[in-house]
Design a protein around this motif. Structure first.
Motif, PDB file in Angstrom:
ATOM      1  N   ILE A  73     -31.677  39.028 -23.360  1.00 34.77           N
ATOM      2  CA  ILE A  73     -30.268  39.611 -23.111  1.00 34.77           C
ATOM      3  C   ILE A  73     -30.437  39.466 -21.462  1.00 34.77           C
ATOM      4  CG2 ILE A  73     -29.003  41.667 -22.890  1.00 34.77           C
ATOM      5  CD1 ILE A  73     -30.740  42.693 -25.428  1.00 34.77           C
ATOM      6  N   ASP A 104     -24.648  36.343 -22.308  1.00 36.25           N
ATOM      7  CA  ASP A 104     -24.392  37.303 -23.471  1.00 36.25           C
ATOM      8  C   ASP A 104     -23.278  37.981 -23.342  1.00 36.25           C
ATOM      9  OD1 ASP A 104     -26.604  36.538 -25.078  1.00 36.25           O
ATOM     10  OD2 ASP A 104     -28.025  37.663 -23.476  1.00 36.25           O
ATOM     11  N   ASP A 112     -28.223  40.252 -27.657  1.00 32.01           N
ATOM     12  CA  ASP A 112     -28.286  38.739 -27.436  1.00 32.01           C
ATOM     13  C   ASP A 112     -27.313  37.865 -28.319  1.00 32.01           C
ATOM     14  OD1 ASP A 112     -29.550  36.466 -26.777  1.00 32.01           O
ATOM     15  OD2 ASP A 112     -31.402  36.783 -28.260  1.00 32.01           O
ATOM     16  N   SER A 113     -26.141  37.711 -27.871  1.00 34.45           N
ATOM     17  CA  SER A 113     -25.106  37.242 -28.703  1.00 34.45           C
ATOM     18  C   SER A 113     -25.229  35.908 -28.638  1.00 34.45           C
ATOM     19  CB  SER A 113     -23.730  37.659 -28.002  1.00 34.45           C
ATOM     20  OG  SER A 113     -23.638  37.189 -26.740  1.00 34.45           O
ATOM     21  N   ASN A 114     -25.773  35.298 -27.615  1.00 31.43           N
ATOM     22  CA  ASN A 114     -26.014  33.681 -27.825  1.00 31.43           C
ATOM     23  C   ASN A 114     -27.398  33.043 -28.458  1.00 31.43           C
ATOM     24  OD1 ASN A 114     -27.981  34.200 -25.676  1.00 31.43           O
ATOM     25  ND2 ASN A 114     -27.052  33.109 -24.171  1.00 31.43           N
TER      26      ASN A 114
END
Length: 148
Positions: free
Chosen positions: A120, A124, A113-115
């Protein structure tokens, strides 16, 4: 004498069959470094993610892959590396069972969940299947997998 050499040669060929493209040993500990690369520079709000290494017997078409190793990573930018440590008995973990000499296909997946929006999903960092399927080989060199 000629028959003896022929029998020896055939025996050696049979003994070595199936070792190509497979893991030569059921007792050897292995590690794998995967470098996740991409052409975009996303904004990364959450640096924590999870990478998973899967394996499946190459001769099976519709079998589910087996999770072999999971690594939690912390990445602030792309590219980043993940190091997988495989257990000594990793071939015995694969279901359906792999016989010694059978070829095995390996691939990786990421959940990140990069943002940092709590989900997810699109937006992302994820595997870029448009560029290449994330197959890897258990070799000493670093394997590259594309992300977007």
């Amino acid at each position: 004498m000629g028959k003896l050499l022929l029998v020896l040669g055939v025996s050696m060929m049979i003994a070595s069959c199936g070792l190509k493209n497979s893991s030569d040993s059921f007792k050897e500990e292995k590690s794998l470094r995967v470098e996740f690369v991409g052409t975009t520079t996303p904004t990364i709000s959450n640096t924590k993610g999870k990478a998973t290494l899967f394996a499946v017997a190459a001769n099976l078409a519709d079998a589910a892959a087996t999770e072999i190793a999971v690594v939690d990573f912390d990445a602030k930018a792309i590219p980043f590396n993940v190091d997988f440590e495989l257990p000594k008995d990793y071939l015995n973990l694969i279901e359906p069972k792999v016989r010694k000499g059978d070829s095995v296909n390996y691939y990786v997946a990421i959940a990140w969940d990069s943002n940092a929006d709590g989900k997810i999903e699109d937006g992302d960092v994820m595997i870029d299947f448009d560029k290449q399927f994330p197959h890897v080989k258990l070799e000493k060199q670093t394997q590259q997998v594309y992300v977007k």
